[in-house]
Structure formats: C-alpha cells, structure tokens
Scaffold this active site. Structure first.
Site, PDB file in Angstrom:
ATOM      1  N   LYS A   1      58.690 -10.595  44.700  1.00 27.32           N
ATOM      2  CA  LYS A   1      58.531  -9.300  45.216  1.00 27.32           C
ATOM      3  C   LYS A   1      57.701  -9.271  46.412  1.00 27.32           C
ATOM      4  CE  LYS A   1      61.205  -7.716  43.993  1.00 27.32           C
ATOM      5  NZ  LYS A   1      62.387  -7.872  42.980  1.00 27.32           N
TER       6      LYS A   1
ATOM      7  N   ARG B   1      73.122  -5.290  53.093  1.00 29.08           N
ATOM      8  CA  ARG B   1      73.249  -6.548  52.330  1.00 29.08           C
ATOM      9  C   ARG B   1      73.111  -7.462  53.156  1.00 29.08           C
ATOM     10  NH1 ARG B   1      79.414  -7.348  50.651  1.00 29.08           N
ATOM     11  NH2 ARG B   1      78.204  -9.008  49.665  1.00 29.08           N
TER      12      ARG B   1
ATOM     13  N   LYS C   1      71.530  -8.958  50.223  1.00 30.92           N
ATOM     14  CA  LYS C   1      71.447  -8.217  49.042  1.00 30.92           C
ATOM     15  C   LYS C   1      72.260  -9.183  48.099  1.00 30.92           C
ATOM     16  CE  LYS C   1      70.448  -5.083  46.342  1.00 30.92           C
ATOM     17  NZ  LYS C   1      69.024  -5.234  45.474  1.00 30.92           N
TER      18      LYS C   1
ATOM     19  N   ASN D   1      84.578 -13.955  54.961  1.00 31.90           N
ATOM     20  CA  ASN D   1      83.343 -14.247  54.118  1.00 31.90           C
ATOM     21  C   ASN D   1      83.690 -15.388  53.289  1.00 31.90           C
ATOM     22  OD1 ASN D   1      82.576 -11.766  55.096  1.00 31.90           O
ATOM     23  ND2 ASN D   1      82.564 -10.610  53.131  1.00 31.90           N
ATOM     24  N   GLY D   2      82.483 -15.850  53.083  1.00 32.17           N
ATOM     25  CA  GLY D   2      82.617 -17.110  52.096  1.00 32.17           C
ATOM     26  C   GLY D   2      82.370 -18.420  52.787  1.00 32.17           C
TER      27      GLY D   2
ATOM     28  N   HIS E   1      45.336 -27.281  35.208  1.00 34.73           N
ATOM     29  CA  HIS E   1      45.886 -28.579  35.155  1.00 34.73           C
ATOM     30  C   HIS E   1      46.276 -28.775  36.591  1.00 34.73           C
ATOM     31  CE1 HIS E   1      45.814 -28.702  30.807  1.00 34.73           C
ATOM     32  NE2 HIS E   1      46.324 -27.577  30.871  1.00 34.73           N
TER      33      HIS E   1
ATOM     34  N   GLU F   1      57.872 -12.363  38.838  1.00 27.94           N
ATOM     35  CA  GLU F   1      58.770 -11.303  39.687  1.00 27.94           C
ATOM     36  C   GLU F   1      57.755 -10.626  40.472  1.00 27.94           C
ATOM     37  OE1 GLU F   1      61.459 -10.356  39.990  1.00 27.94           O
ATOM     38  OE2 GLU F   1      61.344  -8.307  40.724  1.00 27.94           O
TER      39      GLU F   1
ATOM     40  N   TRP G   1      76.171 -13.199  58.071  1.00 27.72           N
ATOM     41  CA  TRP G   1      74.818 -13.740  57.548  1.00 27.72           C
ATOM     42  C   TRP G   1      75.253 -15.288  57.739  1.00 27.72           C
ATOM     43  CZ3 TRP G   1      73.054 -16.811  53.393  1.00 27.72           C
ATOM     44  CH2 TRP G   1      71.908 -16.808  53.098  1.00 27.72           C
TER      45      TRP G   1
ATOM     46  N   GLU H   1      58.861 -11.863  49.427  1.00 31.35           N
ATOM     47  CA  GLU H   1      60.278 -11.653  50.026  1.00 31.35           C
ATOM     48  C   GLU H   1      60.123 -10.483  51.028  1.00 31.35           C
ATOM     49  OE1 GLU H   1      63.641 -10.374  47.881  1.00 31.35           O
ATOM     50  OE2 GLU H   1      62.417  -9.733  46.162  1.00 31.35           O
TER      51      GLU H   1
ATOM     52  N   CYS I   1      77.712 -11.393  54.272  1.00 29.46           N
ATOM     53  CA  CYS I   1      78.531 -10.935  55.317  1.00 29.46           C
ATOM     54  C   CYS I   1      79.467  -9.678  54.668  1.00 29.46           C
ATOM     55  CB  CYS I   1      79.727 -12.039  55.691  1.00 29.46           C
ATOM     56  SG  CYS I   1      79.064 -13.609  56.125  1.00 29.46           S
TER      57      CYS I   1
HETATM   58  O1  M6R Z   1      72.727  -9.940  42.514  1.00 31.03           O
HETATM   59  P1  M6R Z   1      71.945 -10.661  41.504  1.00 31.03           P
HETATM   60  O2  M6R Z   1      71.236  -9.978  40.520  1.00 31.03           O
HETATM   61  O3  M6R Z   1      72.712 -11.722  41.039  1.00 31.03           O
HETATM   62  O4  M6R Z   1      71.005 -11.393  42.642  1.00 31.03           O
HETATM   63  C1  M6R Z   1      69.955 -12.226  42.320  1.00 31.03           C
HETATM   64  C2  M6R Z   1      68.965 -12.677  43.210  1.00 31.03           C
HETATM   65  O5  M6R Z   1      69.614 -12.777  44.501  1.00 31.03           O
HETATM   66  C3  M6R Z   1      68.542 -11.332  43.401  1.00 31.03           C
HETATM   67  O6  M6R Z   1      67.508 -10.714  42.353  1.00 31.03           O
HETATM   68  C4  M6R Z   1      67.052 -11.616  44.453  1.00 31.03           C
HETATM   69  O7  M6R Z   1      65.941 -12.442  44.196  1.00 31.03           O
HETATM   70  C5  M6R Z   1      66.262 -10.255  44.954  1.00 31.03           C
HETATM   71  N1  M6R Z   1      66.408 -10.118  46.197  1.00 31.03           N
HETATM   72  C6  M6R Z   1      64.992 -10.257  44.603  1.00 31.03           C
HETATM   73  O8  M6R Z   1      64.420  -9.121  44.859  1.00 31.03           O
END
Ligand code: M6R
Length: 609
Positions: free
Chosen positions: A486, A27, A604, A100-101, A505, A482, A74, A489, A2
């Site tokens: 990527k 975000r 974000k 927010n929160g 395994h 990683e 959000w 997502e 948010c």
């Molecule tokens: O802002 P942060 O680095 O704490 O965020 C952590 C994760 O939410 C963030 O890395 C998320 O996994 C990304 N979307 C990955 O690309």
C-alpha cells in the site's frame, strides 16, 4: 487499464464517450482519443496525458456526430504519445478501431501488412495492425471484415470498430478482454466496463469470448464466430451511482477506507443464518467432497494474494486441508499439482486480472474445482468459475485496494469456517468463538478508524523517510506485506516487508540510525518473540512504530511510537491491523503530494500479462 466506450444514437456521441471515459479514469491510463463518423469522414482527436487534454481538444462545435468510439490507453507497446493513442485509423482513412488487450502476433502482422499491402505504420502499437487488417477486408460489410480480420489475430482483444461510410453501425469483438453493450432509449452503447455507462443505462449484455456484436441506434445483434445470432437475457447492473463519487472526501481511497465497517458487516450478515451458522449462497460442498480434496491452491495477485496468505492460515486451521498460496503469474507456468482432488480458490477484486484468469483456466484444464472470491459481479473470473462468492465491497475506485481486501478476508474466514464445519474438523466451541468475534469486527473497525488522528500525526513525523520496513510474525507477515505494498504504490517510498524472525538472516544489515520500522505485534502466541525482534532492531538504533492489541500497553517500553487495535482473537487481527497501515500510507502519500487515487504507472485492473 485501457477503457473503451462507443455510442450510436440520437445524442451527442462525443458527450457520451467523454462521460464514459471519465467514469473509467480510475482504472488508469496515460493517453486517450475519440473517433467520430460524420458525413462520410472520420474525425479523430487524440491526446497524451490526462483526459482533460482530450476534452480541451474536442471542444470545437463541428467535432460532433451521432456515432463514435473512444479509448483510454495504458501503454504496453510504445510510450504514451499521441501517435500511439487510440483510435487507430487505417491507411485509407476509412476505418477506426479501439482495442484493449494484447495482440501477440503483431510483429508478423506488421511485416505482412508492410510487405504485401504497402502499409506504413504510424504508431508502434500492436493495435494499429487491426485497423489495417479490417480495412483490407472491408468491402461494404463491416461485420464480415471484422470477422475475417480477427481470424488473423492471436492474443487478447476487445475491439470496437467504425467505418466512415457506415454511419449507423459499431462492430465489436471480444476474446479474453472484457466487453459489454448497453441498451439505451436514445441509442445503444459499447464499453469495456459497466461504470462507463451508469449515467445512461444499467441494462447491459455481457459479450462472451469469440462473440461479435453489431450495434445500431435501435438494435444490438450478438453473433457467434459463424455469424449465428445469439439471443441473450440482458443483465441489470445494480451499482449505486453515488459509489462513483467521493461523497465529500478528498480521495476515493479514504472514502473506501471509511466504508470498511459497513462493507464488512454486509459481507458477514448475508452469510450467517438466524443461528449464526455460515451459509455460502449457492455453494454446497458435502463432507465427502471436502474430504476428497487433498490440497487447496489459492491463486491471486497483489493485494488479493496477501488476502490469500491469510486465507491459508484459516483454511489449514479450521478445515485441516494443506493450502498453497501462489502468485497467479507464476502458478500457470510452473506445472502445479492440480487434479480433480484439488480445490483452487481464485481471489480477484476486478475479476478481470489477466494473470488470475489464465491461472484459473490452467487449473480448470487440469481438473481442479474452482471457487472464486470476486467483487465485480459478472466479471470473467466469476463467470468461468465453478462456484463464486461475491465479496460485496461495492465499486472500488482507488487503485490502492482497501475495502476489497477486508471483505476478501471476511469471505476467506467464512469459507474456512464452512469447510471446517462440514468436515467436522473444527470443534463447535472454536467455531462459535470465531463467529462471535467476527460479528464484533465492524464495531472494532470503527474504533480503528477513529484513531486516524494519531496515525496522521505519526505520518507527519516520518513522511520524509525514503525507506520503510514492515515486520511481523504469523499472519502479521501477510499484513506487513499488504502494508508495504500500500505504502509503495501510492507514496513511492521504497518499502520492504519481511518475517521478523528472518531479519537476522541478512536484511538486518540495512539498519542504520533512524531506519523506520513498522512492527506488527498482534499475535499473542508469538508476542514475546516479536518483542525480542524489536529489541534487536532498537539495539541498532532503528526507529520503531508498533501495532499491537490494546491490552498490550507493555509494548510502550520497547517502541518509539505505538498504534493500537482493539483486542480480538489472534486469527482475526489481520482485518483490524491492516487499517492503520492503509491510513498511514494514505497520509504519507498526501503529505508527499502524490496522486493518491491514480498512482503513476498503475491501473485498477490489470488485463495484460
Ligand atoms: O482485481 P484484482 O484483485 O485481481 O487485482 C489484483 C492486483 O492487481 C491488485 O490487488 C493490486 O495489487 C492493487 N493495486 C493493490 O492495492
């Protein structure tokens, strides 16, 4: 997550709020709304879906005022409908709030408000209760009403409030959710993040937990919970406005991938003195202090957690301290062994990730020393840590983290080298070799980026696959995780990363003819073992794409397709090997026509638990 924007002044509040909300779009959100206060009335517009829906609904000339609040939501409690969008309005129509929160006791509050005050809720959100609470306590003094209302709340909040009979004031409050105010010439601003205000001002006050603010056209008054005024220095935000633009690229993600050589170079340059020794600005550990740490915890989420996995290798190798890497959402609930002999490294791009922040607080409570690696200057994680090392990746807008990750890696290597040097646990020759190799990384990153065409062609051949596996050994396991994150997502392909030696395994059962594997084989130490693992999956008719060092052309004998990174010492290959994976994910998502910068369901910065 948010976003909040508020404005009171001479300009059009609608314009300021829409501009601010647009700047926060990256975000993530799924509905949005604005409340203006004009001639003793509240004017409300809310829409689900994209912000352009709200823009359309606010075009009318009479939807104008000089004071207002806006929000991008959000969804947490309740689906992303117009009813659940903020601002929420009290039953008597006098108060509008954005929040927010998460309000944890919202069920009790709803019950109490319904039973004792005959409130009929219009939404299923936790936030609506705040509007009704403020209205119950509002007797002409908005600040007092907000203070009394927030006493009843438990949970996290950044709140902005306006009242229809008070066209001069926005009142705001903060507890565990980011909030800033902006100082302008023609009025003053409220926002959850500084990018929202970049077009208007760079001078801000950061609001701290438990504080309240009254914002008028000419004044910003910050108060503690007793109403005592707090005098604070303003902060100048040093963000480049161009960073919030795509600069000719079709997406922020690709722009940010391309920025990596430069950002990595900067992150390195400022931490090396004229003799190329590591100096960490403002961070000093003595040999005795470092020897006093019997363990290091690295705590982070998502991509930052993957950086932590690589940090573990570097710190254990150079500084000879055992390291445990933990997902932040698990760390705080599992009674970790943290005491005054523990160094806790928190990694976060945004510095506002709720899980990481709460893990930090838990570690601090237990006496741990907190060192954070953060990108956003002045963020909560940075402010609550004992020591901060900024990653200096610049504004990262795409939800999929790229340049934040590679700069986190650089900082982790530097921290590990620094600790090793101070402790005397790394010999000089090794220390020099790693630094010399680090200095070559920016140029090598350029080389990897130049190989984009080959990666795009590979993506064109395989983008219809519905399942992709990533395998590797050693640090390549972390890079595989990683790469897999990527890909899933932004392309929504079901992908899975696993240590190559672990395949046999169980997971090997999933291999069928044509199953796609991305096999990372960048580690000289386990190269032959990796070749054996590739043979095993080839024997089961998998289609294997390998990523290895340039000089390992022999891999072509076992692989169906090959991608290369420039030769470099094993320790540092993660910084290079992740880039083909970022580009691969980007092109796959593009070919599949996905929303690359704002993938579905994601935000974000994740400010809820
Ligand atoms: O802002 P942060 O680095 O704490 O965020 C952590 C994760 O939410 C963030 O890395 C998320 O996994 C990304 N979307 C990955 O690309």
């Amino acid at each position: 997550m948010c976003g909040i924007v508020g404005y009171v002044g001479d300009d059009s509040a609608k314009e300021v709020i829409l501009t601010g909300l647009q700047a926060l779009e990256y975000r993530g959100y799924d509905s949005a709304g604005i409340a203006l206060s004009k001639n003793g009335k509240l004017l409300i517009r809310k829409e689900s879906g994209e912000l352009k829906n709200l823009v359309k609904r606010t075009q009318a000339k009479d939807f104008e005022a000089h004071i207002g609040i806006g929000h991008t939501r959000w969804a947490t409690h309740g689906s992303p409908t117009r009813e659940n969008a903020h601002p929420h309005v009290s039953q008597d129509g006098r108060i509008a709030i954005v929040h927010n929160g998460i309000i944890e006791n919202y069920q009790e509050l709803r019950q109490w408000l319904t039973k004792e005050h005959n409130i009929e809720f219009k939404s299923v959100t936790d936030s609506e209760a705040i509007a009704h609470l403020v209205s119950i306590y509002y007797k002409g003094d908005l600040l007092e009403a907000v203070m009394t209302a927030t006493e009843k709340l438990s949970g996290a909040y950044a709140i902005g409030v306006i009242a229809c009979d008070n066209p001069d004031e926005i009142v705001a409050a903060r507890m565990d959710a980011p909030l800033i105010t902006g100082i302008g010439e023609n009025g003053n601003y409220l926002a959850s993040d500084s990018p929202a205000l970049l077009k208007y001002t760079r001078d801000i006050y950061v609001i701290e937990n438990g504080e309240y603010v009254v914002i008028t056209k000419d004044n910003i008054r910050i108060m503690d919970k007793d109403g005592t005024r707090i005098r604070r220095q303003s902060t100048h935000v040093d963000l480049d406005a161009a960073a919030a633009e795509k600069g000719g690229h079709p997406h922020f993600m690709i722009k940010e991938i391309y920025e990596q050589p430069e950002k990595v170079k900067e992150a390195l340059k400022i931490r090396l003195d004229k003799h190329n020794n590591v100096k960490l600005e403002g961070i000093h550990f003595t040999k005795a202090q470092l020897e006093g740490f019997d363990r290091v915890y690295i705590v982070a989420c998502g991509t930052a957690y993957h950086a932590g996995l690589i940090g573990k290798y570097a710190i254990e190798k150079y500084a000879k301290i055992p390291v445990e890497v933990d997902v932040a959402s698990e760390f705080r609930y599992r009674d970790p062994f943290v005491d005054d002999k523990t160094l806790v490294i928190c990694i976060s791009q945004s510095g506002e990730t709720s899980d990481t922040l709460e893990a930090l607080r838990e570690a601090k409570k237990r006496g741990g020393r907190i060192l954070s690696l953060v990108n956003v200057v002045g963020s909560s994680v940075a402010r609550e840590s004992d020591d901060v090392l900024y990653t200096w990746a610049g504004l990262e807008i795409a939800v999929a983290s790229t340049k934040a990750y590679t700069t986190q890696l650089i900082c982790l290597y530097l921290v590990a080298l620094y600790m090793g040097k101070v402790k005397g646990s790394i010999d000089t020759e090794h220390y020099r070799t790693v630094i010399d190799e680090l200095l070559l990384i920016p140029e090598k990153l350029e080389t990897v980026i130049r190989s984009e065409r080959r990666i795009r062609e590979l993506a064109e051949d395989v983008y219809k696959k519905e399942q992709i596996f990533f395998i590797g050994r050693g640090v390549d396991v972390a890079t595989s995780l990683e790469g897999s994150l990527k890909l899933k997502e932004i392309s929504y392909i079901n992908s899975f990363a696993i240590a190559a030696g672990e395949l046999k395994h169980g997971t090997i059962a999933l291999i069928r003819r044509g199953t796609l594997f991305l096999a990372l084989a960048t580690q000289d130490k386990v190269y032959e073992k990796m070749i054996s693992n590739i043979e095993e999956i080839k024997a089961r008719k998998a289609f294997v794409v390998t990523i290895s060092k340039d000089s390992r052309k022999s891999i072509e004998k076992v692989a169906d397709r090959t991608l290369y990174i420039p030769d470099c010492i094993d320790d540092l290959t993660p910084i290079l090997a992740v880039v083909p994976l970022q580009l691969f994910s980007y092109h796959i998502a593009k070919l599949r026509g996905k929303e690359i910068d704002k993938p579905r369901n994601l935000a974000k910065s994740v400010t809820v638990e």
